[in-house]
Enzyme design. Structure first.
Site, short mmCIF file in Angstrom:
data_model
loop_
_atom_site.label_atom_id
_atom_site.label_comp_id
_atom_site.label_asym_id
_atom_site.label_seq_id
_atom_site.Cartn_x
_atom_site.Cartn_y
_atom_site.Cartn_z
N CYS A 150 0.83 -1.20 0.00
CA CYS A 150 0.00 0.00 0.00
C CYS A 150 0.87 1.26 0.00
CB CYS A 150 -0.90 -0.02 1.22
SG CYS A 150 -1.91 1.47 1.38
N CYS A 153 -0.47 4.11 2.19
CA CYS A 153 -0.23 3.94 3.64
C CYS A 153 1.22 4.19 4.00
CB CYS A 153 -0.57 2.52 4.08
SG CYS A 153 -2.06 1.83 3.40
N ASP A 154 2.14 3.70 3.19
CA ASP A 154 3.54 3.62 3.61
C ASP A 154 4.52 4.49 2.82
OD1 ASP A 154 2.77 1.72 5.52
OD2 ASP A 154 2.90 0.10 4.06
#
Ligand code: NAP
Length: 336
Positions: A150, A153-154
């Site tokens: 992701c 997200c990261d």
């Protein structure tokens, strides 16, 4: 790290209260929330279980540019919020809960969750899909320590760093472009010598000076102890192997449908996608499926939303037919 799986089993016997609902929807991705909107507007008071990943995969997408009505794009989070708000406005009830066991052989259908047992006259399955793993040494151990599925997200953790993206489809290329906001260099490793991604994304990627490519190559190992240090790559044409230094590995190689919960109850294809007819009927009358759990072909936000709406319309017809049927055998109502 995210886990899109709907847990398939529950070790404790379910002692929870029972709730009877007309329509139970599993999943709050575009298919689930569109089904919720349509079922709510039909005054069916649908209950929607979020599952482990509220909003589904789109909620983790940085920007959606191909959903009609948003000419400037919309973030996946905002899109989920808007879908939810619209469904709730007409009476959909969202529950932050996950189905753990289903019994589709009884009527109403029995769906156990962590908190409640639902007895549902109709069920709409929109459980989505989970990113596929490479299944190579180091991948599992370093997930959350440099291995990610992701970028939204990261990505931020890789400011000024080197990252590798694995895959050649729309997801890989789109997320690679997104990662150039943070990383110094994004190297796409693809197993063939041409991308599967659509033309516009390809054009953007080839024109981005931060994106490099390693063609005809697969990862054989992700190396590192507490963090990713490098990857081992094999050229599938020559067989030559090399070690490549990187700080992060983002894997976008497709998805597996989240349908284990229905193993042995709903008909599925060999890849685990639920089989439906054109009207979103599964093999069990009263159970409908929509979105990525039932779509190995399109897997777009707009098509999932359309499937969800169609499933809810059919669920409404099913309930109407059920109410009109006076035979003692009405629970076994066949597809129209
Ligand atoms: P996808 O289209 O199935 O692409 C998966 C990619 O991973 C392919 O390039 C495939 O290689 C590669 N791959 C698969 N297994 C591999 C393995 N074991 N090792 C190395 N590489 C592997 O999946 P996706 O990109 O997630 O897209 C899924 C769907 O969502 C598609 O329909 C796509 O169009 C859609 N989508 C659309 C957008 C958009 O329109 N903006 C954005 C994201 C996703 P091969 O090419 O050799 O098969």
């Amino acid at each position: 790290m995210m886990d899109l799986n709907i847990e398939p089993t529950h070790s404790q016997p379910n002692q929870n209260e029972e709730k009877h609902v007309k329509v139970l929807i599993l999943g709050t991705g575009p298919a689930g929330l569109s089904a919720a909107l349509y079922a709510a507007r039909a005054e069916l008071s649908p209950v929607v279980l979020t599952g482990m990943q509220h909003g589904g995969q789109v909620s983790l997408t940085y920007i959606v540019e191909n959903y009609p009505g948003f000419p400037d794009g919309v973030s996946g989070t905002e899109m989920t919020e808007l879908f939810q708000k619209q469904a709730e406005k007409f009476g959909a009830i969202l529950e932050y809960d996950t189905a753990t066991r289903v019994n589709l052989s009884q009527r109403p259908f029995r769906v156990e969750t962590y908190n409640t047992t639902y007895l549902a006259d109709t069920l709409i399955v929109t459980t989505g899909a989970t990113p596929r793993h490479l299944e190579i040494p180091g991948e599992r151990e370093l997930t959350g320590r440099g291995v990610s599925y992701c970028a939204t997200c990261d990505g931020w953790f890789f400011k000024g760093k080197e990252v590798v993206v694995v895959g050649g489809g729309d997801s890989a290329v789109e997320e690679a472009i997104f990662l150039t906001r943070f990383a110094n260099t994004v190297t796409i490793v693809h197993r063939r010598d041409e991308l599967r991604a659509g033309a516009i994304l390809q054009e953007r990627a080839f024109g981005n000076p931060k994106i490099k490519f390693i063609w005809d190559s697969v990862l054989t190992e992700i190396v590192g102890k507490d963090a990713v240090k490098s990857i081992r790559i094999k050229n599938v044409q020559s067989g030559a192997e090399q070690e490549f230094q990187t700080d992060g590995v983002f894997i976008f190689i497709g998805h597996t449908p989240n349908t284990e919960l229905f193993d042995g109850q709903l008909e599925m294809d060999s890849a685990g996608y639920i089989v439906t007819d054109k009207l979103m009927h599964t093999n069990i009358p009263g159970v409908f499926a929509a979105g990525e759990a039932a779509d190995p072909v399109y897997r777009q936000v707009v098509t999932s939303a359309g499937m969800g709406a169609a499933a809810a319309i059919q669920a409404n017809h099913y309930l109407d037919d059920l109410a009109a049927d006076t035979s003692p055998n009405k629970a076994a109502l066949k597809h129209p």
